[in-house]
Scaffold this motif. Structure first.
Motif, PDB file in Angstrom:
ATOM      1  N   ASN A  36       0.799  -1.227   0.000  1.00 13.67           N
ATOM      2  CA  ASN A  36       0.000   0.000   0.000  1.00 13.67           C
ATOM      3  C   ASN A  36       0.825   1.267   0.000  1.00 13.67           C
ATOM      4  O   ASN A  36       0.302   2.340  -0.334  1.00 13.67           O
ATOM      5  CB  ASN A  36      -0.931   0.016   1.214  1.00 13.67           C
ATOM      6  CG  ASN A  36      -1.907  -1.142   1.213  1.00 13.67           C
ATOM      7  OD1 ASN A  36      -2.240  -1.685   0.173  1.00 13.67           O
ATOM      8  ND2 ASN A  36      -2.364  -1.529   2.401  1.00 13.67           N
ATOM      9  N   MET A  75      -5.443   3.147 -13.543  1.00 18.27           N
ATOM     10  CA  MET A  75      -5.720   3.108 -12.107  1.00 18.27           C
ATOM     11  C   MET A  75      -7.211   3.266 -11.812  1.00 18.27           C
ATOM     12  O   MET A  75      -7.677   2.872 -10.738  1.00 18.27           O
ATOM     13  CB  MET A  75      -4.932   4.200 -11.390  1.00 18.27           C
ATOM     14  CG  MET A  75      -3.430   3.998 -11.397  1.00 18.27           C
ATOM     15  SD  MET A  75      -2.917   2.426 -10.652  1.00 18.27           S
ATOM     16  CE  MET A  75      -3.479   2.653  -8.967  1.00 18.27           C
ATOM     17  N   SER A  76      -7.962   3.826 -12.754  1.00 15.94           N
ATOM     18  CA  SER A  76      -9.402   3.996 -12.522  1.00 15.94           C
ATOM     19  C   SER A  76     -10.149   2.667 -12.528  1.00 15.94           C
ATOM     20  O   SER A  76     -11.335   2.623 -12.181  1.00 15.94           O
ATOM     21  CB  SER A  76     -10.001   4.931 -13.577  1.00 15.94           C
ATOM     22  OG  SER A  76     -10.066   4.301 -14.849  1.00 15.94           O
ATOM     23  N   ALA A  83      -9.683   0.503 -10.447  1.00 15.79           N
ATOM     24  CA  ALA A  83      -9.666   0.067  -9.054  1.00 15.79           C
ATOM     25  C   ALA A  83     -11.021  -0.430  -8.543  1.00 15.79           C
ATOM     26  O   ALA A  83     -11.060  -1.388  -7.761  1.00 15.79           O
ATOM     27  CB  ALA A  83      -9.140   1.186  -8.165  1.00 15.79           C
ATOM     28  N   THR A  94     -11.066  -4.108  -9.540  1.00 16.07           N
ATOM     29  CA  THR A  94     -10.082  -4.953  -8.862  1.00 16.07           C
ATOM     30  C   THR A  94     -10.376  -5.063  -7.370  1.00 16.07           C
ATOM     31  O   THR A  94     -10.243  -6.136  -6.781  1.00 16.07           O
ATOM     32  CB  THR A  94      -8.660  -4.410  -9.081  1.00 16.07           C
ATOM     33  OG1 THR A  94      -8.603  -3.033  -8.678  1.00 16.07           O
ATOM     34  CG2 THR A  94      -8.262  -4.523 -10.545  1.00 16.07           C
ATOM     35  N   LEU A  95     -10.800  -3.962  -6.757  1.00 17.90           N
ATOM     36  CA  LEU A  95     -11.179  -4.035  -5.348  1.00 17.90           C
ATOM     37  C   LEU A  95     -12.379  -4.964  -5.152  1.00 17.90           C
ATOM     38  O   LEU A  95     -12.414  -5.751  -4.190  1.00 17.90           O
ATOM     39  CB  LEU A  95     -11.513  -2.639  -4.827  1.00 17.90           C
ATOM     40  CG  LEU A  95     -10.345  -1.769  -4.382  1.00 17.90           C
ATOM     41  CD1 LEU A  95     -10.802  -0.336  -4.131  1.00 17.90           C
ATOM     42  CD2 LEU A  95      -9.691  -2.336  -3.127  1.00 17.90           C
ATOM     43  N   LEU A 100      -1.805  -1.195  -9.454  1.00 19.38           N
ATOM     44  CA  LEU A 100      -3.252  -1.352  -9.279  1.00 19.38           C
ATOM     45  C   LEU A 100      -3.579  -2.643  -8.540  1.00 19.38           C
ATOM     46  O   LEU A 100      -4.330  -2.640  -7.554  1.00 19.38           O
ATOM     47  CB  LEU A 100      -3.926  -1.341 -10.655  1.00 19.38           C
ATOM     48  CG  LEU A 100      -5.412  -1.689 -10.699  1.00 19.38           C
ATOM     49  CD1 LEU A 100      -6.234  -0.634  -9.995  1.00 19.38           C
ATOM     50  CD2 LEU A 100      -5.864  -1.857 -12.153  1.00 19.38           C
ATOM     51  N   SER A 103      -1.980  -2.712  -4.795  1.00 22.67           N
ATOM     52  CA  SER A 103      -2.688  -1.868  -3.830  1.00 22.67           C
ATOM     53  C   SER A 103      -4.095  -2.385  -3.562  1.00 22.67           C
ATOM     54  O   SER A 103      -4.571  -2.346  -2.417  1.00 22.67           O
ATOM     55  CB  SER A 103      -2.739  -0.419  -4.318  1.00 22.67           C
ATOM     56  OG  SER A 103      -3.442  -0.315  -5.541  1.00 22.67           O
ATOM     57  N   SER A 104      -4.780  -2.878  -4.587  1.00 21.45           N
ATOM     58  CA  SER A 104      -6.127  -3.407  -4.382  1.00 21.45           C
ATOM     59  C   SER A 104      -6.103  -4.603  -3.442  1.00 21.45           C
ATOM     60  O   SER A 104      -6.918  -4.705  -2.504  1.00 21.45           O
ATOM     61  CB  SER A 104      -6.760  -3.805  -5.721  1.00 21.45           C
ATOM     62  OG  SER A 104      -6.927  -2.688  -6.565  1.00 21.45           O
ATOM     63  N   TYR A 135      -5.284  -3.280   0.079  1.00 24.47           N
ATOM     64  CA  TYR A 135      -6.405  -2.601   0.732  1.00 24.47           C
ATOM     65  C   TYR A 135      -7.413  -3.612   1.278  1.00 24.47           C
ATOM     66  O   TYR A 135      -7.933  -3.454   2.393  1.00 24.47           O
ATOM     67  CB  TYR A 135      -7.111  -1.665  -0.246  1.00 24.47           C
ATOM     68  CG  TYR A 135      -6.279  -0.490  -0.704  1.00 24.47           C
ATOM     69  CD1 TYR A 135      -5.258   0.029   0.103  1.00 24.47           C
ATOM     70  CD2 TYR A 135      -6.505   0.113  -1.942  1.00 24.47           C
ATOM     71  CE1 TYR A 135      -4.498   1.107  -0.319  1.00 24.47           C
ATOM     72  CE2 TYR A 135      -5.749   1.201  -2.360  1.00 24.47           C
ATOM     73  CZ  TYR A 135      -4.747   1.684  -1.557  1.00 24.47           C
ATOM     74  OH  TYR A 135      -3.995   2.753  -1.971  1.00 24.47           O
ATOM     75  N   GLY A 139     -13.841   1.787  -3.750  1.00 17.19           N
ATOM     76  CA  GLY A 139     -13.173   1.944  -5.035  1.00 17.19           C
ATOM     77  C   GLY A 139     -13.847   2.977  -5.922  1.00 17.19           C
ATOM     78  O   GLY A 139     -13.182   3.756  -6.605  1.00 17.19           O
TER      79      GLY A 139
END
Length: 333
Positions: free
Chosen positions: A72, A96-97, A99, A102-103, A153, A156-157, A160, A238
């Motif tokens: 992160n 990155m959008s 997210a 992916t989240l 991406l 970090s997903s 998180y 997200g």
């Protein structure tokens, strides 16, 4: 609904602060020292939060903080820098959008939070809006930059969602954010020394810029972000994160005199529509939202909650803990 909106507003602090970070970094921070910049961003912020909480990791949180600090903070900051150097900002931000998707996928696999059609629709609208808002145009695509952006991406997903999973019973978001920031900052130091040599000299504006980035765009932003992950579904968080590119574009309008085109206005509307989708909840006969509704089971008046545990009702007319009069007053909100 009220709680969802409240925690969404808290979560929104993070992407808005991250959106201002682009402007501050470009205008005031020294160029050519991304690793030291990441160290100066993460480590002081983490130490400040650690001083406020005065709590050290315990048990499994030593290795969890290290892993989350890499995913992160440390490696994420470095990968984002590589992507920003090799790709146009518009393309990197568009990648990155993704997210929200992916989240949602990580949350489905690790937490059992199955994404709803409404959330997926909002994510699709939000990504389309980011594409229109930023525009990728005919640009040269460096595969290394794309790989770095995708890695950031995914990393970090996953980080998180792990933070959400492990954070259900711990010292709180401020403490765990501090541990991650300190771990991520410390991990970056040897790489910064090896790659960039001596740290850069900082003038007054750079010190002020790092103070803002550390206090607002890092300490406050990540605390708000991880708080949102505790209180809201990961896919919802997200979608709220799409405020990041929106903030960057609006800052360009305010500070640089840019004028939004019709395509950008449509993109902005789609992003806001996507975020709004994350706030909607279906209701049954004007009563409580489905996401929090308990269903009566049996003749004894007990209720089967979403986690399968029966609970005695607070009264004859509704699930435990729900004031039916208040619910009726909020119906349709």
């Amino acid at each position: 609904m009220e709680n969802t909106v409240r925690w969404s507003l808290v979560t929104a602090i993070a992407p808005i602060a991250w959106g201002t970070n682009y402007f501050v970094t470009h205008e005031y921070l020294p160029a050519g020292h991304p690793l030291y910049g990441a160290v100066f961003r993460a480590l002081p912020a983490g130490l400040l939060l650690l001083a406020l909480t005065r709590r050290l990791p315990h048990g499994a949180w030593w290795w969890r903080s290290l892993l989350l600090g890499v995913c992160n903070m440390g490696a994420f900051f470095a990968l984002i820098y590589v992507a920003s150097q090799l790709l146009p900002v518009s393309l990197a931000s568009t990648i990155m959008s993704a997210a929200p998707f992916t989240l949602a996928l990580f949350a489905w696999g690790l937490l059992g939070e199955r994404p709803t059609a409404l959330v997926l629709t909002g994510a699709t609208a939000g990504i389309a809006g980011v594409v229109l808002l930023l525009g990728t145009g005919s640009v040269a695509v460096d595969r290394r930059g794309v790989a770095a952006s995708v890695a950031a991406l995914v990393m970090s997903s996953g980080g998180y969602v792990l933070a959400k999973k492990w954070g259900r019973a711990d010292a709180g978001p401020v403490a765990t954010t501090a541990w991650q920031l300190v771990a991520g900052g410390l991990i970056l130091i040897p790489f910064a020394i090896a790659v960039e040599g001596a740290p850069p000299r900082l003038d007054g504006p750079a010190i002020a810029g790092f103070a803002y980035v550390g206090l607002v765009a890092t300490a406050l932003a990540f605390t708000a972000w991880f708080t949102g992950l505790r209180k809201l579904p990961a896919a919802t968080v997200g979608l709220i994160g799409l405020l990041n590119p929106v903030t960057g574009v609006l800052l360009g309008v305010l500070w640089s005199g840019d004028v939004l085109t019709g395509r950008q206005l449509l993109g902005l509307a789609l992003v806001l529509l996507g975020i709004a989708c994350s706030q909607l909840r279906f209701t049954v006969r004007g009563d409580a939202p489905l996401s929090g509704l308990s269903v009566r089971s049996g003749e004894d008046g007990r209720y089967a909650s979403a986690d399968g545990r029966g609970r005695a009702p607070a009264g004859r007319h509704g699930p435990p803990g729900v004031d039916r009069r208040r619910v009726r007053g909020r119906a349709g909100s």
